[in-house]
Design an enzyme around this catalytic site. Structure first.
Site, PDB file in Angstrom:
ATOM      1  N   CYS A 152       5.046  22.981 -31.175  1.00 52.41           N
ATOM      2  CA  CYS A 152       5.521  24.156 -30.208  1.00 52.41           C
ATOM      3  C   CYS A 152       6.120  25.313 -31.208  1.00 52.41           C
ATOM      4  O   CYS A 152       5.826  26.446 -30.915  1.00 52.41           O
ATOM      5  CB  CYS A 152       6.244  23.909 -29.168  1.00 52.41           C
ATOM      6  N   HIS A 204      12.944  28.482 -27.685  1.00 53.99           N
ATOM      7  CA  HIS A 204      12.753  27.438 -28.876  1.00 53.99           C
ATOM      8  C   HIS A 204      12.713  28.264 -30.095  1.00 53.99           C
ATOM      9  O   HIS A 204      11.728  27.660 -30.985  1.00 53.99           O
ATOM     10  CB  HIS A 204      11.645  26.482 -28.512  1.00 53.99           C
TER      11      HIS A 204
END
Length: 588
Positions: A152, A204
């Site tokens: 990711c 993130h």
């Protein structure tokens, strides 16, 4: 499949155990079974790849990671608060450079760890779980040759910058990896085009300083979490609360309730953002980046969704619950998109919105995100880890292009230049600074279904060792190996056991009108149609029984009449004989 032998007598198991170069032609070998590297006629192709590896080494940067001691000190000093260190950095000043009166709203839904085989329209084990997405795909464009990164963080960095992960120092997903501050994000670029920008869900891409946070990377509003994942119920990461609204921890007790699943919490926030934008910024285009938590670990869903999946009782108990929850979370994800689309419609934003739904990487494996028939899974550089589902839905797509599939090579870096081209009506020039954008504006190629752009993708490159995975058009080259087994589904979920339990928050009496369903078919509409279909089927069944009984009654009556007639004939004949006998007797 792992034992299939290639023409050059190298099995896939042998490929895994050696460090020899690997070359695939994905146009004829999409599942990466045949290594062409030992065939002499491909030696020039291999030399070309090796030259490109040397070229790309010049641009690879090391990861930017904050000082570990500062990092961990931040965790401890916050005493349960998600760990980023507050500092007084000046917010980045973004000036508007473009003014496109017809700029479309852009909604980008990034699904977390959604496998290639998990989208209903191509799934062989969860086919019924995504009716909304299937309907949107049938009226949009399916990108079936779309690549991301294997995890990711590199994927999100590439999405935000339009640049290969090697330029960002983001090769792996770990909580200390950060998007360098000199990089300009998609949100910042869109703000320069007059957009109001929103991020709901997962960030993130850096937390060590205030300047790394979403509000200082171009987002006007942020509601979500900063780390790689949080618990769906407690909203914590490693026992720290990680749920923020802008730069402050969420304190609303209802939102922090352990009875509220974040799938529903974020879905509600998305709907509120759309409604508030329509009210407060009616003349300003919207960029909504919905970075879903679904379908990432830890796998858990509310009971009402679990009841809609058949229980795979023949599976081992150690994996059964996760499989069960993954099916339910797939339903939740599709339902959230149904709520999003009808909220756009209810606020008159459908006609001028570009909706993108895509995964950030491959699925976790056979149970928790499946990428069959490709080798590998999340974390792998085989197609199972980097080939992802992606589709575009918009009324801006010409009617002739709706419901089509685009097979040209596309990459997650292409979104920034493509969306900026739409936002500025083609006036966008690469970068807020002089940085090089690796992606390409693909809009014209996608809607015209023409693959005129020669593409090169750097899937992986280590500057020190020279290990790399590159792709040029349909040729893909490895000089490093990792997980390459094929994960096949272990169980097929055959039907929705309780469709009436769908949770459609978007209330609208006109939700099931033909006008709306022509634009955005929803779960509610499908459920209604199913009930109508069942009712009509039942009526037809009753009518068939009535017809059959009527035919039987008619045939029975005819049979009885025939018997009665025969009896009457016999009786008539007997009477005639008696009459004749009596007459003869009198004559005598």
């Amino acid at each position: 499949i792992n034992q299939i032998k290639c023409d050059n007598n190298i099995t896939t198991d042998e490929i895994t155990s050696t460090n020899q170069p690997i070359l695939y032609d994905l146009s004829t070998d999409p599942t990466e079974q045949m290594n062409l590297a030992k065939i002499d006629i491909y030696s020039e192709e291999i030399n070309r790849f090796n030259d490109r590896i040397e070229y790309w080494k010049n641009f690879a940067v090391m990861p930017q990671v904050p000082n570990p001691s500062t990092r961990y000190k931040g965790w401890a000093s916050k005493k349960g608060i998600s760990p980023w260190v507050e500092t007084d950095f000046k917010s980045i000043d973004i000036k508007q450079r473009y003014n496109n009166e017809n700029a479309p709203n852009i909604v980008f839904v990034l699904v977390d760890d959604w496998g290639w085989n998990d989208a209903g329209f191509r799934s062989n084990y969860l086919a019924w779980t995504t009716p909304t997405i299937d309907s949107l795909m049938s009226e949009g464009i399916n990108l079936d040759n779309y690549y991301t990164y294997q995890q990711c963080t590199p994927s999100r960095g590439a999405l935000m910058t339009g640049r290969f992960a090697l330029r960002l120092g983001l090769w792996e997903a770990h909580d200390q990896a950060e998007l360098p501050l000199h990089e300009v994000t998609l949100a910042q670029e869109l703000k320069s085009a007059g957009y109001q920008t929103y991020l709901i869900g997962k960030w993130h891409l850096g937390t060590s300083t205030n300047q790394h946070l979403p509000n200082n990377r171009g987002f006007d509003y942020f509601y979500g979490y900063l780390s790689g994942y949080i618990d769906y119920w407690s909203k914590t990461y490693d026992n720290f609360q990680d749920l923020y609204e802008n730069k402050k921890l969420v304190s609303d007790l209802d939102e922090l309730s352990s009875d509220l699943h974040t799938g529903h919490l974020f879905q509600t926030k998305v709907q509120k953002v759309i409604e508030d934008h329509a009210t407060n910024y009616p003349n300003k285009p919207m960029f909504l980046y919905y970075a879903m938590q679904l379908i990432h670990a830890p796998w858990t869903a509310p009971k009402e969704y679990l009841s809609r999946c058949q229980y795979p009782i023949d599976l081992d108990e150690s994996i059964r619950d996760n499989y069960y929850n993954y099916c339910a979370m797939n339903i939740m994800m599709d339902e959230a998109i149904a709520n999003l689309t009808c909220t756009l419609h209810n606020n008159d934003m459908s006609d001028n919105t570009v909706l993108i739904i895509a995964s950030d990487n491959g699925g976790e494996g056979s149970i928790l995100g499946n990428s069959y028939p490709f080798k590998g899974h999340k974390g792998s550089y085989y197609r199972g880890g980097i080939s992802a589902t992606a589709l575009i839905h918009s009324r801006l797509i010409p009617v002739s292009a709706r419901g089509t599939t685009y097979s040209g090579l596309t990459h997650i870096t292409d979104w920034l230049p493509t969306l900026m081209g739409l936002a500025t009506d083609g006036d966008w020039e690469s970068g807020y600074t002089d940085v090089v954008v690796d992606g390409v504006d693909m809009w014209d190629s996608i809607i015209s279904n023409s693959d005129l752009l020669k593409k090169e993708i750097v899937h992986y490159l280590d500057r020190d060792s020279g290990s790399a995975i590159l792709q040029i058009d349909n040729y893909k080259y490895f000089n490093i190996q990792n997980s390459n087994h094929v994960d096949a589904p272990l169980y097929v979920f055959m039907e929705d056991d309780a469709p009436e339990k769908s949770r459609l928050q978007c209330e609208n009496p006109s939700l099931v009108t033909m006008e709306l369903t022509a634009l955005y078919p929803t779960i509610t509409y499908k459920l209604l149609m199913n009930k109508v279909e069942y009712f009509m089927t039942f009526l037809i069944f009753l009518f068939s029984i009535f017809i059959c009984l009527s035919i039987v009654t008619i045939m029975k009556n005819k049979y009885n009449n025939a018997i009665d007639n025969n009896k009457n004939v016999e009786i008539g004949s007997s009477d005639e004989k008696k009459s004749l006998f009596n007459k003869n007797e009198i004559d005598m």
